[in-house]
Motif scaffolding. Structure first.
Motif, PDB file in Angstrom:
ATOM      1  N   UNK A  75       9.392 -74.352  34.780  1.00 46.85           N
ATOM      2  CA  UNK A  75       8.987 -75.198  36.119  1.00 46.85           C
ATOM      3  C   UNK A  75       7.721 -76.017  35.787  1.00 46.85           C
ATOM      4  N   UNK A  76       6.920 -75.458  34.593  1.00 40.52           N
ATOM      5  CA  UNK A  76       5.822 -76.184  34.288  1.00 40.52           C
ATOM      6  C   UNK A  76       5.956 -77.602  33.796  1.00 40.52           C
ATOM      7  N   UNK A  77       7.330 -77.596  33.048  1.00 40.78           N
ATOM      8  CA  UNK A  77       7.669 -78.959  32.343  1.00 40.78           C
ATOM      9  C   UNK A  77       8.429 -79.681  33.237  1.00 40.78           C
ATOM     10  N   UNK A  78       8.969 -79.362  34.639  1.00 44.48           N
ATOM     11  CA  UNK A  78       9.696 -80.152  35.361  1.00 44.48           C
ATOM     12  C   UNK A  78      11.234 -80.099  35.042  1.00 44.48           C
ATOM     13  N   UNK A  79      11.666 -79.052  34.481  1.00 42.55           N
ATOM     14  CA  UNK A  79      13.235 -78.970  33.990  1.00 42.55           C
ATOM     15  C   UNK A  79      13.970 -78.332  35.105  1.00 42.55           C
ATOM     16  N   UNK A 105      14.850 -85.572  19.019  1.00 42.49           N
ATOM     17  CA  UNK A 105      13.514 -85.253  19.137  1.00 42.49           C
ATOM     18  C   UNK A 105      12.670 -86.209  18.377  1.00 42.49           C
ATOM     19  N   UNK A 106      13.105 -86.646  17.287  1.00 40.23           N
ATOM     20  CA  UNK A 106      12.184 -87.622  16.433  1.00 40.23           C
ATOM     21  C   UNK A 106      12.172 -88.796  17.179  1.00 40.23           C
ATOM     22  N   UNK A 107      13.280 -89.310  17.795  1.00 38.97           N
ATOM     23  CA  UNK A 107      13.366 -90.495  18.480  1.00 38.97           C
ATOM     24  C   UNK A 107      12.320 -90.484  19.625  1.00 38.97           C
ATOM     25  N   UNK A 108      12.655 -89.308  20.318  1.00 37.90           N
ATOM     26  CA  UNK A 108      11.890 -89.152  21.607  1.00 37.90           C
ATOM     27  C   UNK A 108      10.316 -89.414  21.277  1.00 37.90           C
ATOM     28  N   UNK A 109       9.742 -88.705  20.235  1.00 35.56           N
ATOM     29  CA  UNK A 109       8.292 -88.847  19.837  1.00 35.56           C
ATOM     30  C   UNK A 109       8.158 -90.161  19.347  1.00 35.56           C
ATOM     31  N   UNK A 110       9.125 -90.916  18.651  1.00 31.92           N
ATOM     32  CA  UNK A 110       8.602 -92.240  18.020  1.00 31.92           C
ATOM     33  C   UNK A 110       8.564 -93.085  19.164  1.00 31.92           C
ATOM     34  N   UNK A 111       9.507 -93.114  20.192  1.00 36.61           N
ATOM     35  CA  UNK A 111       9.528 -94.205  21.288  1.00 36.61           C
ATOM     36  C   UNK A 111       8.643 -93.838  22.356  1.00 36.61           C
ATOM     37  N   UNK A 112       8.274 -92.610  22.463  1.00 40.38           N
ATOM     38  CA  UNK A 112       7.463 -92.234  23.604  1.00 40.38           C
ATOM     39  C   UNK A 112       7.651 -92.813  24.895  1.00 40.38           C
ATOM     40  N   UNK A 113       8.806 -92.541  25.511  1.00 42.21           N
ATOM     41  CA  UNK A 113       9.129 -93.093  27.062  1.00 42.21           C
ATOM     42  C   UNK A 113       8.286 -92.259  27.947  1.00 42.21           C
ATOM     43  N   UNK A 114       8.248 -92.937  28.926  1.00 41.84           N
ATOM     44  CA  UNK A 114       7.372 -92.195  30.210  1.00 41.84           C
ATOM     45  C   UNK A 114       8.449 -91.145  30.742  1.00 41.84           C
ATOM     46  N   UNK A 115       8.307 -89.964  30.332  1.00 45.19           N
ATOM     47  CA  UNK A 115       9.531 -88.972  30.639  1.00 45.19           C
ATOM     48  C   UNK A 115       8.811 -87.712  30.472  1.00 45.19           C
ATOM     49  N   UNK A 145       9.896 -89.131  34.647  1.00 43.79           N
ATOM     50  CA  UNK A 145       8.815 -88.667  35.433  1.00 43.79           C
ATOM     51  C   UNK A 145       9.284 -88.459  36.642  1.00 43.79           C
ATOM     52  N   UNK A 146      10.178 -89.252  37.573  1.00 46.34           N
ATOM     53  CA  UNK A 146      10.457 -88.942  38.732  1.00 46.34           C
ATOM     54  C   UNK A 146      11.537 -87.722  38.840  1.00 46.34           C
ATOM     55  N   UNK A 147      12.005 -87.263  37.889  1.00 46.17           N
ATOM     56  CA  UNK A 147      12.953 -85.982  37.925  1.00 46.17           C
ATOM     57  C   UNK A 147      14.477 -86.698  37.632  1.00 46.17           C
TER      58      UNK A 147
END
Length: 158
Positions: A75-79, A105-115, A145-147
């Protein structure tokens, strides 16, 4: 034949270069961000340990926190429940829900999308930590970010 002076010079240069390696490695790690993850899991889940081992094998430092109820973390992280799995990792501002491959995970951190998060909903067979269950195609989803979600990674022929 090389002169002793050249050999001493080479030894001095090699020694200085070797001494500089640890600070250089620390600077490189700091530059790309520390590869640290906190993993929240239930104490009775065995496949979660397999995923933690996968992350550690990929070079991540994992701190494991056993909890009886992961709902507050999700819930804290909006999942949302429909995208939940058996454990939740936290890397910086992102949650990592379930058996997401380290490469995603590595790609997520590298690309840093709004999510908010990255998830492998359920427990897909053949995902990291779930190899003993067989092999099925699966998709990791980015929780925006919008779910809403969008596909992030495709695995096992998905």
């Amino acid at each position: 034949m090389s002169s002793p002076r050249l050999t001493r010079r080479a030894a001095l240069v090699t020694g200085l270069a070797t001494a500089a390696l640890p600070p250089l490695a620390q600077a490189q790690t700091a530059g790309r961000g520390a590869r640290r993850i906190t993993v929240y899991k239930t104490p009775w889940c065995g496949c979660c340990g397999g995923w933690v081992a996968h992350m550690r094998d990929a070079g991540w430092t994992a701190r494991v926190v056993d909890l009886d109820d992961l709902a507050p973390i999700r819930a804290r992280h909006g999942i949302p429940d429909r995208l939940a799995s058996c454990h939740t990792g936290v890397v910086g501002r992102y949650a990592i829900e379930g058996h997401v491959p380290a490469s995603d995970v590595e790609r997520l951190v590298r690309e840093a999308p709004t999510a908010r998060a990255l998830t492998a909903p359920g427990m897909p067979a053949g995902s990291p930590g779930m190899e003993a269950a067989g092999r099925e195609p699966y998709v990791t989803l980015l929780i925006l970010a919008d779910g809403s979600t969008r596909p992030f990674g495709r695995h096992n022929g998905a």
